[in-house]
Enzyme design. Structure first.
Site, mmCIF file in Angstrom:
data_model
loop_
_atom_site.group_PDB
_atom_site.id
_atom_site.type_symbol
_atom_site.label_atom_id
_atom_site.label_comp_id
_atom_site.label_asym_id
_atom_site.label_seq_id
_atom_site.Cartn_x
_atom_site.Cartn_y
_atom_site.Cartn_z
ATOM 1 N N ARG A 16 -6.209 58.768 -83.210
ATOM 2 C CA ARG A 16 -5.852 58.453 -81.829
ATOM 3 C C ARG A 16 -5.901 56.956 -81.526
ATOM 4 N NH1 ARG A 16 -9.438 62.404 -78.223
ATOM 5 N NH2 ARG A 16 -10.698 62.552 -80.114
ATOM 6 N N GLY A 140 -19.377 67.910 -75.964
ATOM 7 C CA GLY A 140 -20.173 69.109 -76.171
ATOM 8 C C GLY A 140 -21.211 69.234 -75.068
ATOM 9 N N LYS A 351 -10.534 18.014 -89.316
ATOM 10 C CA LYS A 351 -10.614 19.081 -90.318
ATOM 11 C C LYS A 351 -11.382 18.591 -91.537
ATOM 12 C CE LYS A 351 -8.054 19.682 -93.618
ATOM 13 N NZ LYS A 351 -8.136 19.551 -95.119
#
Length: 454
Positions: A16, A140, A351
């Site tokens: 799902r 449940g 960097k």
């Protein structure tokens, strides 16, 4: 009998979710949901944790590492069948086993320990973690006897109309006497609508055997949230974010707009730091005290020291010293290390480089693969030219050097201590300390050029 074990059910694909990524690996606040479970268990003195894997087993193992054990459920035949796969690791052991679903990332250490404490206090063979749901559809139901003890747990699909009215739901988390659990699992059958072996059937089996079945209700329904689709994933993200942000604010961090601030579960932020809206803090991040972060800033796997300001910028895998000013619109890429009192201004990209105390690159520069000393000024538009198409090379700029605007430093090259680079120069050779380097064509004026052209 004091040993604690845990079984995490993480074998489902999660159809799902409509995703190529296996369900339990979907992140909540930057961390895979199953990792949240493992991290909480690690705080509960659990001696052994077994993850039951199936779909995407190798990816789950890669995420969770070697600190836990694994059991393979080759065919998904229900939660009872899944727990049975852990029998080889746990059979015959004396102690308590907590069974959790890998898609319940909001479950906390405190609730897990409260469940175990209730189990011990009641002398139970099984204890169910329950919650009260306004809309229990799909969960449940926990069916209790008149005296409040647990009679059985019935799945929504198999529940009667009367049972579906019950609002106390099973969260899918349990604490069992370990030996009793595996003995009872042998009596579970698949006589139900789905043809699966349900773990909750163990509760009914033990109840019929006259064993004590207890239940502990969590105070926060969100902890019971199981993630089955993207809608539930977004709800869990929102709930987790609110939890993280509230904790930060109670520890002395100011969040100008918590609903628009996104902080990972592993981040650490010091008191008196202010976070502005639109800020995203991901992964393993440490931010010191008295910092100002944002707005619209992204920090990932980095360390930021006290008193630093970062606004409208991106910082990835970097170390930033004290009282540093970054932004707006700066980009610190991986392996950047800044000393104290550094200034990195607008449209500067760094960097794999280091910059010493008091140095600055105020605007429109790229410094990659470089070692920049202390008190260095890098002028507007300056670039370390580090790549020749095949390899990258190092540029060294020593203490006190001045790099004029629009300079190109062709690596490998060293600019000596307190040297000057004239604006507009392209430097291909080392520059001695205290020298002035000029590397540009002489200016030529063509008198009367425009008149002749006309």
């Amino acid at each position: 009998m004091n040993k604690r074990f845990a079984v995490i059910l993480a074998a489902g694909k999660g159809t799902r979710m409509k995703s190529d990524l296996y369900k339990v690996l979907h992140p909540v606040c930057g961390k895979p949901m199953v990792q949240h479970i493992v991290d909480q268990l690690s705080k509960c003195s659990v001696e052994k944790t077994i993850a039951v894997v199936g779909h995407g087993a190798e990816m789950v193992k890669e995420q969770l590492g070697e600190n836990i054990e694994y059991a393979l459920q080759e065919e998904q035949l229900g939660t009872g069948h899944a727990v049975l796969q852990a029998e080889e690791s746990l059979q015959g052991q004396e102690g308590k086993t907590v069974v959790l679903c890998g898609d319940t990332p909001l479950l906390t250490k405190e609730t897990i320990e409260a469940l175990i404490d209730e189990h011990e206090k009641k002398g139970a063979k099984a204890t169910v973690l329950t919650a009260s749901a306004d809309d229990p559809t799909g969960y449940g139901r926990v069916i209790r006897n008149g005296d409040g003890s647990v009679e059985k747990i019935v799945e929504h699909k198999d529940a009667s109309e009367e049972e579906r009215l019950v609002q106390e739901i099973n969260t899918g988390t349990y604490c069992f006497d370990n030996r009793t659990l595996f003995e009872a699992l042998k009596y579970v059958n698949n006589d139900n609508v789905q043809g699966e072996y349900y773990l909750p059937d163990v509760i009914e089996i033990l109840q019929k055997q006259g064993e004590v079945i207890a239940a502990y209700m969590t105070k926060d329904f969100n902890e019971s949230m199981g993630i089955n689709d993207r809608v539930a994933l977004s709800r869990a993200e929102k709930a987790m974010r609110a939890r993280i942000n509230e904790k930060l604010m109670r520890e002395g961090v100011t969040l100008i707009d918590p609903d628009q601030t996104y902080v990972s579960a592993d981040a650490k932020i010091g008191k008196d730091t202010v976070i502005y809206p639109g800020t995203i803090i991901k992964g393993d991040v440490t931010i010191g005290e008295w910092c100002t972060i944002g707005p619209h800033t992204e920090i990932f796997n980095s360390t930021i020291s006290n008193g630093t300001e970062i606004k409208q910028s991106v910082v990835h895998d970097s170390e930033v010293g004290q009282n540093v000013s970054i932004g707006p619109f700066s980009h610190l890429r991986p392996q950047t290390k800044l000393g104290n009192d550094v200034r990195v201004g607008n449209f500067v990209e760094l960097k794999k480089m280091s910059m010493g105390n008091g140095s600055k690159a105020s605007h429109l520069s790229y410094l990659g693969d470089a070692e920049v000393g202390e008190q260095v000024n890098v002028g507007c538009g300056s670039i370390t030219v580090n790549y020749d198409g095949k390899k990258k090379y190092l540029t060294k700029i020593e203490d006190g050097a001045f790099i004029g605007c629009n300079s190109n430093l062709i690596a490998p090259v060293t600019v000596g201590k307190e040297a000057y680079i004239a604006a507009g120069s392209t430097i291909t050779d080392d520059v001695p300390g205290e020298a002035l380097a000029i590397a540009r064509g002489r200016q030529t004026n063509k008198e009367g050029y425009v008149r002749k052209k006309k």
